[in-house]
Structure formats: C-alpha cells, structure tokens
Design an enzyme around this catalytic site. Sequence first.
Site, PDB file in Angstrom:
ATOM      1  CD  GLU A  43      32.992  34.238  44.327  1.00 27.77           C
ATOM      2  OE1 GLU A  43      33.219  34.032  45.323  1.00 27.77           O
ATOM      3  OE2 GLU A  43      33.157  34.816  43.516  1.00 27.77           O
ATOM      4  CD  GLU A  47      35.386  39.239  44.950  1.00 30.23           C
ATOM      5  OE1 GLU A  47      35.878  38.546  46.280  1.00 30.23           O
ATOM      6  OE2 GLU A  47      35.416  38.803  44.604  1.00 30.23           O
TER       7      GLU A  47
HETATM    8  C1  LER Z   1      38.267  34.717  44.199  1.00 27.77           C
HETATM    9  O1  LER Z   1      38.410  35.179  42.898  1.00 27.77           O
HETATM   10  C2  LER Z   1      36.367  35.692  44.192  1.00 27.77           C
HETATM   11  O2  LER Z   1      35.994  35.610  43.618  1.00 27.77           O
HETATM   12  C3  LER Z   1      36.172  35.662  45.691  1.00 27.77           C
HETATM   13  O3  LER Z   1      35.527  36.103  46.155  1.00 27.77           O
HETATM   14  C4  LER Z   1      36.158  33.999  46.581  1.00 27.77           C
HETATM   15  O4  LER Z   1      36.565  34.155  47.441  1.00 27.77           O
HETATM   16 MN    MN Z   2      33.586  36.944  44.070  1.00 30.28          MN
END
Ligand code: LER
Ligand code: MN
Length: 268
Positions: free
Chosen positions: A152, A246
Amino acid sequence: MKLSLVLSTHQAQFEAVALKGDFEANIAKIAAWGYDGVELAIRDPALVEVGTLMRVVEDHGLAVPAIGTGQAWGEERLSFTSDDARVRAAAVARIVSHIPLAAQMHAAVIIGLIRGITPQGQGHEDSMAYFAEAMRACGEAAQGTGVRFAIEPLNRYETDLIHTVAEGLAFLDRVGMGNVGLLLDTFHMNIEEPHIEESVRACGDRIFHVHVADSNRWYPGAGHLDFAGVVATLLDTGYEGWISGEFMPRPDADTAAGEAIKTMRMLL
Ligand code: LER
Ligand code: MN
C-alpha cells in the site's frame, strides 16, 4: 467488485479501524448492512482462534478478502526496514505466519505500515533494499499457496517509503514477483497522487486490493473525492477484486459504515 469493511480482531490503537470490540456483534452488523466481506486487521495470527473466527464470519455469509498487518508495527514496532536485523527477521516471520491463515480465507496479505520508517542514521536506499529483500522472502514463502501480498502506498506523514503509485510500481518491478502487487487507498492517493484516475489506470492488472475513505478520511461521501471517477477507472482496468471501507468511525462507527455502503453500492 465486492464491498468489505475493515474490522480489528482485538482492541486496536489505529483510529481508522472503523469498528472495534465485540467481534461477533460487529460481524453481524457488517452482514446486516449488506457488506459482502470483512477485512480483518490481525496483529499476530498466533493470538487468533482461526476456527472460531472463520465460523463466525462464514455463519454470517461473509468472505475475508484481505488481512491487515499494520498493528505489528503500531503496537510492537516490527518493521521490514529496522536497522536491527533481528527486528527485520521478526517482521518477515510475522508476515510469513499470516500465509496459512490467508490461504484458508483466500485473503490477500496487506503490506502497509509493517514496512516501517527509515531509522535515523540509515539511508533511504538501504531501507528500500531491506524492504525489497523482505518482500522477496514473503513472496517466496507464499509460492504455491495462492496467497498474494498487496503493498500500500502510504502518505508522507506515515512513512518515507513508497508514497505514490509510480513508486509502488517501480518497487514491484524491483521485487519481481507475480504474487506481489499494490493496494490503492483513496485517502493516501488524495494526498500523494498528481491525478488519482491516471494513477489507477497506470496500475493495470497490478491492483490486488482497494481501500476507500474520503478526502478527510471519513466515509465515502463525507468529503470531496470523486468516487464515481475512481470506480469507473477501476472498472476500466478490469479490476474485479474488493473495495474495502477503511475510514474513521465519525460521526460514529455505525453511521459511517451505513453511509459508506449506501454511497458505494450506488456507484457499483
Ligand atoms: C494506514 O494509513 C492505512 O491506510 C492502512 O491500510 C495501512 O496498513
Ligand atoms: Mn489503507
């Protein structure tokens, strides 16, 4: 494309984990909102009752598209790029220990914050070399299991190592393993990409997973990101994977999760 939501399997400090705490109650809620899956943030697979966890998830008709691993950095300071070889080895061992669980769940393993931050006195290129070495070790350990790793790109305030899709793609070439690809997170992209849709397009078939949060890291629809454009471009690349919410639990976790799926369903 299918929709999932991030959930921690234990109390976490990471504030973008939308729902914490009572695991089974949360799984039931996620299913009731209409999500297809749940992305599990797992600090250490050794601390998780895999059988129970899978039973709860499957009883509610949910899949597990991805496993988040960043809590091992957040809470234990394990990192692929530490200046201590023992810490690097422990970080690789931790990620490798996710492989059997991920294989059972058909989940991708997320490589986010576990890459760490370049320690003082260490060169950036040394960190990138350690990171590439760690990724190759993980990629090799997963050969034949079907498990894939999704690196990521993260914004500059969280790490100095890989902020953009362009840096991510160059790193994938350096690692050179087919089971290592990218995770695109719209929150980080909004900070770092010159043009979000063009960056999505540049990934082609190397997108292994997607996180959505709006520009303010609230649920999609609460900020100023153009999710219609993002979804259309993902479709253009042929992406058929998962989109995982998320975002911060604001104004509260239930409102955020409910609003997110309303917005995303409309676009899919
Ligand atoms: C952290 O900012 C994030 O986006 C997570 O997905 C990282 O593991
Ligand atoms: Mn993330």
